[in-house]
Design an enzyme around this catalytic site. Structure first.
Site, PDB file in Angstrom:
ATOM      1  N   ASP A 244      39.443  93.436  42.908  1.00  0.00           N
ATOM      2  CA  ASP A 244      40.292  93.770  41.770  1.00  0.00           C
ATOM      3  C   ASP A 244      39.387  94.379  40.682  1.00  0.00           C
ATOM      4  O   ASP A 244      38.150  94.374  40.784  1.00  0.00           O
ATOM      5  CB  ASP A 244      41.067  92.542  41.266  1.00  0.00           C
TER       6      ASP A 244
HETATM    7  C1  BGC Z   1      45.312  94.118  38.432  1.00  0.00           C
HETATM    8  C2  BGC Z   1      45.657  94.671  39.802  1.00  0.00           C
HETATM    9  C3  BGC Z   1      45.722  96.162  39.770  1.00  0.00           C
HETATM   10  C4  BGC Z   1      44.393  96.693  39.249  1.00  0.00           C
HETATM   11  C5  BGC Z   1      44.317  98.207  39.217  1.00  0.00           C
HETATM   12  C6  BGC Z   1      44.110  94.813  37.825  1.00  0.00           C
HETATM   13  O1  BGC Z   1      43.952  94.462  36.496  1.00  0.00           O
HETATM   14  O2  BGC Z   1      45.064  92.738  38.542  1.00  0.00           O
HETATM   15  O3  BGC Z   1      46.886  94.130  40.218  1.00  0.00           O
HETATM   16  O4  BGC Z   1      46.019  96.673  41.038  1.00  0.00           O
HETATM   17  O5  BGC Z   1      44.198  96.207  37.937  1.00  0.00           O
HETATM   18  O6  BGC Z   1      45.105  98.740  38.225  1.00  0.00           O
END
Ligand code: BGC
Length: 696
Positions: A244
């Protein structure tokens, strides 16, 4: 490949979100072969520009474009929690397919969806992004969403690569506070949190995203047990895992890595192949190899996994996006039509005293009250891709579209979702007094749920309840329309307001869909995919809890209960009304006794006993009465949407197979244990017609 080229494939960086373009530095890296993927770079033209740079690199490895397409790309569908309320996986498959088609036309080949986290704590704002509290429902929606995004071959020009996230147990954040620690037994992981991920992998999802949370003492992003032992070894997953956003870097804050290089080493060795945004793999990879803290084989394997998926995406054959498709694909009329139909299916009629709803279309004077009633932004929900506020239809607009000029509509805001200022309550009250009927829209703004949007209080925000009470006090008829991304504690409204329609955040076509239901063109059929508590003090509360050693008994002190509120929820999982009535009768089992490897059918007659056509979601629950590990008091094991004309009766048949009857035992092995089972067919998780059978 040189080491720099290999590490480049493991790197993902964030483009410029507002414009969708790659950043200058990224063009340079891509040309050098040191950046394999970006997120948020989108739009066919932007994508092709960066792709040209990739094809100008020494090895010409195509670039992989990712984006969070959570409930639609440009045509926005209901938030996933709302869509799950349809209990219609086919609807989710269709919305994911349309989202895929739009995404790919805009050059996006990879979505960071579906989010398949089981969420049993409505304080957690991200409960809005998943299918709710239940594992069985979560599995069905996980499969459907993966199928919708990927089809049978995600190299097709109308499909995208899916990403099951957030692996794993992110939804169990302590106190419902986003990013917080989780501590979940392995057995609960196997029985509750893992299955939707397993289903996504089995359905072909070729990427997983490592979650932010600390899991049982080892942050998921450094957790070799989940990333490698379970995912690769047990489940034979051969795709890749992306971290993530800066999750590798956050291993420092977790206090599990002493420095950047340690963090890189922990994550890569755990099995996290691609690093999103932070750059520790790239900065420290070479030294880690020299120091033998990382092997060349580990790097090669991560690169191989990523390249394999790029091949499967067809990027080597067809790296560019056809720039002529985007404009005609985005927001195509048939996409809007599907969004409207799916939105209407997602609404849950929570209360409808004396048939307050549906409303007559020839009503003379109608008041519409609430800031949310005319907010284009809020209906788009918390994670709305490339959706445009201007495309959205508000409730006020939808009702106007439905009624034309024959009805005088008085709109009064009353207050916005924060509702700190009550100075306009009077105008709202006057509008209600002067009208024949009031549609009162209350709830949360879209920004109150989603990422980093946990709440410690689930009441209607600010002074909204006072607004409801003021309208109620006029004595005129009204209905409450809720917009929100999570269960709310709405006890007063549930007790006093004549009708309540839950509409979540319903997307681009929200207003039209809400008008369809309010005026009876569509009969509501949604069911709650998550329990509505009476009080935050009950959380976690979900229908499939364990019995405990001292289950609640009326008037007995030493039983499991609260002194000040009942154990029961305000509205149970699976609950939702219709404008007509349904009756279940005549449950019958194909057999009262089966072998652990056998299966049985459970049939029930369902009749529409009212005077309108409608759809009931018939639900099947079981209870395994004695197990080697404790079993929930009820577990959903089947559901079916049954459309019935007024008066019509039909038989619904469910099949219970070993995969529904078994569970993971204390050794985390899937077993069907001999013993007695109860079975219910019902209209919610509460009550129903009961029977039983034995596995021997
Ligand atoms: C979130 C994810 C997301 C990623 C990319 C993160 O802050 O937890 O769910 O896919 O950002 O935007």
């Amino acid at each position: 490949m040189t080491l720099a080229e290999k590490l480049g494939q493991l790197q993902q960086l964030d483009g410029d979100f507002p414009t969708g373009a790659g950043r200058p530095e990224q063009f340079e890296m891509v040309r050098k072969g040191t950046l394999g993927s970006t997120l948020n770079v989108r739009g066919a033209k932007n994508v092709n520009e960066l792709q040209r740079a990739a094809l100008a690199s020494r090895l010409k490895i195509p670039h992989l474009f990712a984006f969070d397409v959570i409930h639609g790309y440009r045509t926005i569908f209901p938030v996933p929690l709302g869509e799950a309320a349809s209990f219609d996986p086919k609807a989710a498959e269709l919305s994911a397919y349309i989202a895929a088609k739009e995404s790919r036309s805009a050059g996006v080949a990879w979505t960071f969806a579906p989010m398949v986290d089981i969420a049993r704590d409505p304080r957690w704002g991200r409960i809005v992004e998943g299918a709710g509290e239940d594992t069985f429902l979560g599995v069905e929606f996980a499969k459907a969403r993966v199928r919708g995004f990927q089809g049978t071959d995600y190299s097709q020009p109308d499909r995208v690569l899916a990403c099951a996230k957030h692996w794993v147990a992110y939804g169990a954040a302590q106190g419902g506070r986003d990013y917080n620690t989780t501590d979940i037994s392995e057995n609960t992981l196997y029985n509750v949190y893992f299955p939707p991920f397993k289903a996504a992998a089995d359905a072909g999802a070729d990427t997983f995203m490592s979650s932010f949370n600390d899991l049982n003492g080892v942050p998921a992003t450094a957790n070799r047990w989940v990333m490698t032992d379970v995912l690769r070894k047990e489940w034979k997953f051969d795709g890749f895992v992306v971290s993530d956003y800066t999750a590798v870097m956050e291993l420092l804050n977790h206090g599990i890595a002493k420095d950047e290089s340690d963090a890189a080493q922990l994550a890569l060795n755990a099995g996290v192949d691609m690093e999103m945004v932070s750059r520790f793999y790239n900065t420290h990879g070479e030294q880690l190899l020299k120091d033998r803290k990382l092997t060349a084989a580990t790097i090669d394997e991560a690169v191989r996994r990523i390249l394999r998926v790029k091949y499967r995406l067809g990027l080597f054959d067809k790296p560019y996006t056809d720039e002529s498709l985007e404009a005609k694909t985005l927001l195509a009329p048939e996409h809007r039509k599907a969004a409207r139909e799916i939105a209407a299916k997602s609404f849950v009629l929570l209360k409808n005293d004396r048939q307050t709803l549906p409303l007559r279309k020839n009503i003379d004077e109608l008041a519409i009250i609430g800031g949310l009633a005319d907010s284009k932004e809020d209906v788009l929900g918390s994670w709305n891709g490339d959706g445009k506020v201007a495309d959205a239809v508000t409730l006020l607009e939808g009702v106007r579209n439905k009624l034309g000029n024959n009805t005088k509509i008085r709109y009064a805001k009353g207050c916005d979702a924060k509702c700190e200022d009550t100075s306009e309550f009077n105008k709202a009250v006057d509008a209600a007094k002067d009208s024949d009927f009031t549609i009162l829209v209350v709830g949360e703004s879209a920004a109150m749920s989603g990422e980093a949007a946990s709440r410690s209080n689930l009441d209607l925000p600010g002074r909204q309840l006072d607004l409801v009470k003021a309208i109620h006090a006029t004595g005129k008829p009204y209905a409450v329309v809720l917009m929100n991304g999570r269960p709310l504690t709405i006890n007063w409204v549930a007790e006093n307001s004549p009708a309540i329609l839950e509409t979540w955040f319903a997307g681009t076509e929200a207003g039209n869909a809400i008008a369809d239901v309010l005026f009876g063109d569509v009969n509501p059929s949604g069911k709650l995919p998550v329990t509505f508590p009476r009080s935050i003090g009950q959380i976690p509360i979900f229908y499939n809890m364990m019995n405990t050693g001292r289950p609640f008994k009326e008037a007995e002190k030493y039983t499991s209960k609260y002194l000040d509120i009942p154990n029961t929820p305000l509205y149970p999982f699976g609950y939702g009304l219709s404008y007509t009535n349904f009756q279940l009768s005549n449950v019958r089992l194909s057999s009262k006794q089966i072998a652990p490897t056998g299966s049985l059918t459970v049939s029930v007659d369902v009749q529409n006993t009212g005077s309108r056509d409608g759809t009931e979601v018939v639900q099947l629950y079981i209870r395994d009465l004695v197990g080697s590990v404790t079993r929930p008091v009820k577990e959903l094991k089947g559901f079916e949407r049954v459309a019935l004309r007024a008066g019509e009766k039909r038989t619904v048949t469910f099949t219970l197979k070993p995969e529904q009857l078994g569970f993971y035992n204390a050794a985390n092995k899937f077993v069907v244990e001999p013993g007695d089972f109860k079975v219910w067919v019902s209209q919610s998780s509460d009550g129903g017609l009961e029977d039983n059978f034995t596995v021997r």
